[in-house]
Scaffold this active site. Structure first.
Site, PDB file in Angstrom:
ATOM      1  CE  LYS A 196      -4.011  -2.182   2.227  1.00  0.00           C
ATOM      2  NZ  LYS A 196      -5.053  -2.025   3.294  1.00  0.00           N
ATOM      3  CE1 TYR A 203      -9.289  -2.818   0.053  1.00  0.00           C
ATOM      4  CE2 TYR A 203      -8.394  -0.990  -1.222  1.00  0.00           C
ATOM      5  CZ  TYR A 203      -8.204  -2.086  -0.393  1.00  0.00           C
ATOM      6  OH  TYR A 203      -6.929  -2.448  -0.021  1.00  0.00           O
ATOM      7  CG  PHE A 243     -13.261   1.380   6.985  1.00  0.00           C
ATOM      8  CD1 PHE A 243     -12.794   0.804   5.815  1.00  0.00           C
ATOM      9  CD2 PHE A 243     -13.990   0.592   7.868  1.00  0.00           C
ATOM     10  CE1 PHE A 243     -13.049  -0.530   5.522  1.00  0.00           C
ATOM     11  CE2 PHE A 243     -14.253  -0.738   7.582  1.00  0.00           C
ATOM     12  CZ  PHE A 243     -13.773  -1.304   6.398  1.00  0.00           C
ATOM     13  NE  ARG A 274      -6.286 -11.983   5.591  1.00  0.00           N
ATOM     14  CZ  ARG A 274      -6.923 -10.800   5.455  1.00  0.00           C
ATOM     15  NH1 ARG A 274      -7.188 -10.309   4.250  1.00  0.00           N
ATOM     16  NH2 ARG A 274      -7.266 -10.102   6.497  1.00  0.00           N
ATOM     17  CB  THR A 316      -7.387  -5.601   9.736  1.00  0.00           C
ATOM     18  OG1 THR A 316      -7.884  -6.774   9.086  1.00  0.00           O
ATOM     19  CG2 THR A 316      -7.717  -4.373   8.914  1.00  0.00           C
ATOM     20  NE  ARG A 341      -2.517  -5.648   6.951  1.00  0.00           N
ATOM     21  CZ  ARG A 341      -3.696  -6.168   6.594  1.00  0.00           C
ATOM     22  NH1 ARG A 341      -4.248  -7.118   7.323  1.00  0.00           N
ATOM     23  NH2 ARG A 341      -4.327  -5.728   5.517  1.00  0.00           N
ATOM     24  CG  ASN A 350      -3.792  -2.211   6.745  1.00  0.00           C
ATOM     25  OD1 ASN A 350      -3.616  -1.898   5.572  1.00  0.00           O
ATOM     26  ND2 ASN A 350      -4.825  -2.908   7.161  1.00  0.00           N
ATOM     27  CG  HIS A 404      -5.347  -6.307  -0.506  1.00  0.00           C
ATOM     28  ND1 HIS A 404      -6.591  -6.123   0.056  1.00  0.00           N
ATOM     29  CD2 HIS A 404      -5.472  -7.319  -1.406  1.00  0.00           C
ATOM     30  CE1 HIS A 404      -7.438  -6.988  -0.489  1.00  0.00           C
ATOM     31  NE2 HIS A 404      -6.790  -7.722  -1.386  1.00  0.00           N
ATOM     32  CD  GLU A 429      -8.836  -9.000  -3.773  1.00  0.00           C
ATOM     33  OE1 GLU A 429      -9.736  -8.728  -2.969  1.00  0.00           O
ATOM     34  OE2 GLU A 429      -7.751  -9.509  -3.429  1.00  0.00           O
TER      35      GLU A 429
HETATM   36  P1  IDP Z   1      -7.975  -6.744   5.491  1.00  0.00           P
HETATM   37  O1  IDP Z   1      -7.164  -5.776   4.647  1.00  0.00           O
HETATM   38  O2  IDP Z   1      -7.197  -7.234   6.687  1.00  0.00           O
HETATM   39  O3  IDP Z   1      -8.575  -7.860   4.681  1.00  0.00           O
HETATM   40  P2  IDP Z   1     -10.639  -5.580   5.540  1.00  0.00           P
HETATM   41  O4  IDP Z   1     -11.609  -5.745   6.657  1.00  0.00           O
HETATM   42  O5  IDP Z   1     -10.878  -6.315   4.265  1.00  0.00           O
HETATM   43  O6  IDP Z   1      -9.183  -5.899   6.121  1.00  0.00           O
HETATM   44  O7  IDP Z   1     -10.585  -4.024   5.241  1.00  0.00           O
HETATM   45  C1  IDP Z   1      -9.926  -3.540   4.082  1.00  0.00           C
HETATM   46  C2  IDP Z   1      -9.046  -2.378   4.472  1.00  0.00           C
HETATM   47  O8  IDP Z   1      -9.863  -1.314   4.952  1.00  0.00           O
HETATM   48  C3  IDP Z   1      -8.070  -2.653   5.621  1.00  0.00           C
HETATM   49  O9  IDP Z   1      -6.884  -3.262   5.205  1.00  0.00           O
HETATM   50  C4  IDP Z   1      -7.815  -1.264   6.146  1.00  0.00           C
HETATM   51  O10 IDP Z   1      -6.893  -0.558   5.315  1.00  0.00           O
HETATM   52  C5  IDP Z   1      -9.169  -0.626   5.991  1.00  0.00           C
HETATM   53  N1  IDP Z   1      -9.948  -0.765   7.233  1.00  0.00           N
HETATM   54  C6  IDP Z   1     -10.607  -1.853   7.680  1.00  0.00           C
HETATM   55  N2  IDP Z   1     -11.208  -1.640   8.856  1.00  0.00           N
HETATM   56  C7  IDP Z   1     -10.925  -0.359   9.167  1.00  0.00           C
HETATM   57  C8  IDP Z   1     -11.272   0.481  10.281  1.00  0.00           C
HETATM   58  O11 IDP Z   1     -11.961   0.084  11.217  1.00  0.00           O
HETATM   59  N3  IDP Z   1     -10.777   1.762  10.244  1.00  0.00           N
HETATM   60  C9  IDP Z   1     -10.020   2.230   9.213  1.00  0.00           C
HETATM   61  N4  IDP Z   1      -9.670   1.468   8.152  1.00  0.00           N
HETATM   62  C10 IDP Z   1     -10.112   0.198   8.124  1.00  0.00           C
HETATM   63 MG    MG Z   2      -9.985  -7.818   3.189  1.00  0.00          MG
END
Ligand code: IDP
Ligand code: MG
Length: 139
Positions: free
Chosen positions: A11, A51, A59, A87, A93, A104, A114, A117, A128
């Site tokens: 990212k 997304y 968010f 993962r 996350t 991470r 973070n 992805h 994707e």
């Molecule tokens: P992941 O990347 O671990 O699969 P997802 O739930 O798919 O997590 O969310 C996609 C992306 O959205 C996350 O990687 C993060 O950048 C952002 N995100 C997810 N939850 C939050 C939150 O509660 N606050 C801010 N950003 C979030």
């Molecule tokens: Mg995800």
């Protein structure tokens, strides 16, 4: 459906902070083969499309804005049990909850910035990967 591939992005935060090399090293050291790779950027429109599953979440707008804020690395990775193993390698996350030694934990600053992805299913890995790569860009 293939079960040995996942899709990742490095990212904008991790690219800007100079972590491309270290993250790719970690991916390779953990047994993933890079079968497609590009240095590119997402427009806000493209980030919104990528997304779209999160549309409506609180968010979502911040995520789209962040993901289009600078260049990224996109890659397709191959390994047995790729989705689950990757993962595990990237960690939770929220980087404050990511296990020590995960990508991470090492390279992410916050839940929104973070570092990487990782696909969450075989189906999404295929969608994707197809979002970024043609058949001619896979090896
Ligand atoms: P992941 O990347 O671990 O699969 P997802 O739930 O798919 O997590 O969310 C996609 C992306 O959205 C996350 O990687 C993060 O950048 C952002 N995100 C997810 N939850 C939050 C939150 O509660 N606050 C801010 N950003 C979030
Ligand atoms: Mg995800």
């Amino acid at each position: 459906m293939e079960s040995n591939k996942t899709f990742t992005m490095i990212k904008p935060d991790a690219v800007a902070n100079g972590h491309i090399g270290a993250i790719l090293d970690k991916i390779i050291d953990n047994g993933f083969k890079i079968i497609a790779l590009k240095y590119t950027a997402l427009s806000a429109e493209k980030a919104g499309e990528f997304y779209s599953v999160h549309k409506g979440r609180p968010f979502y707008n911040a995520l789209v804005s962040f993901m289009s804020s600078g260049p990224i690395i996109a890659a397709i990775l191959e390994k047995e049990n790729a989705i689950e193993d990757y993962r595990k390698l990237i960690g939770a996350t929220d980087p404050t909850k990511a296990e020590p030694g995960t990508i991470r934990n090492l390279f992410a600053k916050s839940i929104d910035a973070n570092a990487v992805h990782g696909s969450d299913s075989d189906e999404n890995a295929a969608i994707e990967g197809n979002f970024f790569f043609s058949a001619f860009e896979r090896f």
